[in-house]
Motif scaffolding. Structure first.
Motif, mmCIF file in Angstrom:
data_model
loop_
_atom_site.group_PDB
_atom_site.id
_atom_site.type_symbol
_atom_site.label_atom_id
_atom_site.label_comp_id
_atom_site.label_asym_id
_atom_site.label_seq_id
_atom_site.Cartn_x
_atom_site.Cartn_y
_atom_site.Cartn_z
ATOM 1 N N UNK A 60 0.844 -1.199 0.000
ATOM 2 C CA UNK A 60 0.000 0.000 0.000
ATOM 3 C C UNK A 60 0.876 1.244 0.000
ATOM 4 N N UNK A 61 0.476 2.240 -0.742
ATOM 5 C CA UNK A 61 1.195 3.515 -0.747
ATOM 6 C C UNK A 61 0.191 4.598 -0.393
ATOM 7 N N UNK A 62 0.470 5.361 0.636
ATOM 8 C CA UNK A 62 -0.472 6.411 0.999
ATOM 9 C C UNK A 62 0.254 7.665 1.466
ATOM 10 N N UNK A 100 -5.442 7.811 6.438
ATOM 11 C CA UNK A 100 -5.352 6.432 5.950
ATOM 12 C C UNK A 100 -4.260 5.657 6.688
ATOM 13 N N UNK A 101 -3.118 6.289 6.945
ATOM 14 C CA UNK A 101 -2.064 5.558 7.652
ATOM 15 C C UNK A 101 -2.557 5.187 9.046
ATOM 16 N N UNK A 102 -3.308 6.101 9.673
ATOM 17 C CA UNK A 102 -3.872 5.797 10.999
ATOM 18 C C UNK A 102 -4.790 4.582 10.940
ATOM 19 N N UNK A 109 -5.974 -1.102 12.122
ATOM 20 C CA UNK A 109 -6.394 -2.452 11.708
ATOM 21 C C UNK A 109 -5.316 -3.465 12.076
ATOM 22 N N UNK A 110 -4.069 -3.109 11.841
ATOM 23 C CA UNK A 110 -2.960 -4.021 12.164
ATOM 24 C C UNK A 110 -2.901 -4.282 13.673
ATOM 25 N N UNK A 111 -3.052 -3.207 14.445
ATOM 26 C CA UNK A 111 -3.007 -3.332 15.918
ATOM 27 C C UNK A 111 -4.134 -4.227 16.418
ATOM 28 N N UNK A 152 4.000 2.050 2.323
ATOM 29 C CA UNK A 152 4.862 3.220 2.137
ATOM 30 C C UNK A 152 4.028 4.453 2.472
ATOM 31 N N UNK A 153 4.574 5.273 3.364
ATOM 32 C CA UNK A 153 3.870 6.483 3.788
ATOM 33 C C UNK A 153 4.675 7.694 3.338
ATOM 34 N N UNK A 154 4.091 8.472 2.429
ATOM 35 C CA UNK A 154 4.795 9.658 1.911
ATOM 36 C C UNK A 154 3.923 10.905 2.073
ATOM 37 N N UNK A 155 3.848 11.402 3.307
ATOM 38 C CA UNK A 155 2.946 12.534 3.571
ATOM 39 C C UNK A 155 3.405 13.804 2.870
#
Lengths: 290, 290
Positions: free
Chosen positions: A2-4, A9-11, A16-18, A90-93
């Protein structure tokens, strides 16, 4: 993968993972990935269920006359590499969302920020601490991975994690070097072929320190004098700093002890490079048999 | 009701609650609890499954010549009150564990910390922001509750939560006042009976501002002049500051607008008191019927 670039969305990905009790490993980067980053990502991959890599060239850690504008940007190539490594997210804010109007809360690593690299990069380490804390809060990692090459950064982040009671394991992995022992750095891309050869003097100076310590020298001043000679032998090199320090306080030592770190920053032409090694002082135990 | 001073224990209590999907409400206090605190706790009680109250007199938010040593300490009485309110956990950490040797990471609310109370209490708000962030990280609340009385504190904390991407709802509840309209504060315990009467001038000055605004006055300078007169009528009162500000930036305004806050700090004898109200400016809509 996933790329966001979305903070919301990252939250939700992290939540969900937690909820599924997945362990989250996090590698913060500024992109322009090299084997140094990949070594962190591979370690994160082995120790976690979900691996998140951020790619964010953090404006507040650059000084006005530094290389923010020139810093290499190669997002697509980076994503290809990350996908191959089995990275999950991948998180690219966007900078405008990380630092909206009115932003004013900064994390200040007092006593640690005005030493070594901090002297010639005022504000750099509060910029680093602030963005890493923000990313930690968004990504909620169980473990976060940093390279020993950025020694002062690892000290600032480890101290921040302890001081602010962050529930995250800070893992520091060895510096990755090229065949010529040059520490990998995205900024090596700035070097010409000649400069790349000259840049070897950083590691040569560190090895000089190591050899002297192994030979029994423990006077930091003497060691630094010899290191300076190594660097000054190289025409394009100009020393920014060269120091042997306590790895927790970053205070310079006069007498070298086991675990002290010898760190340096050197301008090679217009490019500022850093490197360091941990000094192992052999402790000889004399056992008298009764 | 569980009572713990252990950082490890609070973490494990919180983790267990999180695992059971319980909502955590948090009320940070310095003890010496009064109805103001209790109003926060009651709200937290209605909105959450688990209510955690911290009692910690945070040394780093007191200046050298301030009242850290004298600040009222009544832990047992406080715990009795908290137990009656159905609080689940009281957290009273030791200063030596919150700030161990080598502690050096501070949260700095730039631009917000040098205004209003910050002017006469340098370092106060970075001390507040730092300890609140530490407590948030230990307690991981879904919601945290603060009183409007400490207006600048609520602005600093709300800004910090947004700037550092904290996943917590900051809830600000109205100031609780005694029969004489004196804002409740643990520091009211320092006042003699006479001073307590004099202390009413703070609210009287705020009401003067409100009345003037209701009468159509919107010149901040004029309003402040009249407020000063109210305070100066009281012999034991000395104005520290008196300001009408934008509630986000804390910048003083010259023309009063809806939502501006009028805030003041006044010394009554040796006791420094603060108070504030939000100004509601009536907006008259003229509708012309065609």
């Amino acid at each position: 993968m996933q790329i966001t670039s979305s903070l919301d969305e990252i939250r939700s990905i992290v939540k969900a993972a937690k909820k599924n009790n997945l362990l989250i490993g996090f590698v913060p980067t500024m992109g322009a990935l090299h084997e140094g980053h990949l070594s962190l990502i591979r370690q994160a991959r082995t120790e976690n269920d979900t691996v998140v890599v951020s790619i964010f060239i953090n404006p507040i850690q650059f000084g006005k006359n530094e290389d923010f504008a020139q810093y290499p940007r190669m997002f697509d190539t980076d994503c290809e590499l990350l996908s191959k490594e089995g990275v999950n997210v991948v998180f690219n804010p966007k900078a405008s969302e990380m630092y909206p109007d009115g932003f004013c809360t900064t994390v200040v690593p007092e006593h640690l920020e005005d030493k070594l690299c901090g002297k010639s990069r005022p504000g750099h380490f509060r910029g680093v601490a602030t963005v890493v804390l923000k990313l930690f809060n968004l990504i909620q990692p169980d473990s976060a991975y940093f390279g020993q090459k950025d020694f002062q950064q690892t000290v600032v982040i480890s101290r921040m994690a302890a001081d602010l009671n962050l529930d995250v394991n800070i893992k520091v992995l060895p510096t990755v070097r090229d065949k010529e022992e040059l520490a990998l750095s995205s900024r090596n891309a700035y070097l010409s072929e000649t400069e790349k050869k000259d840049a070897r003097c950083l590691y040569q100076a560190l090895i000089k320190a190591k050899d002297m310590v192994n030979a029994g020298e423990n006077n930091a001043g003497e060691i630094k004098l010899e290191m300076e000679k190594v660097i000054n032998n190289c025409k394009s090199a100009r020393i920014d700093y060269l120091s042997i320090v306590n790895p927790e306080t970053l205070e310079a030592v006069t007498e070298v002890r086991n675990g002290n770190v010898v760190a340096l920053a050197v301008m090679i032409g217009k490019t500022r490079l850093i490197d360091n090694i941990i000094l192992m002082v052999l402790i000889v135990c004399l056992i008298t048999l009764a």
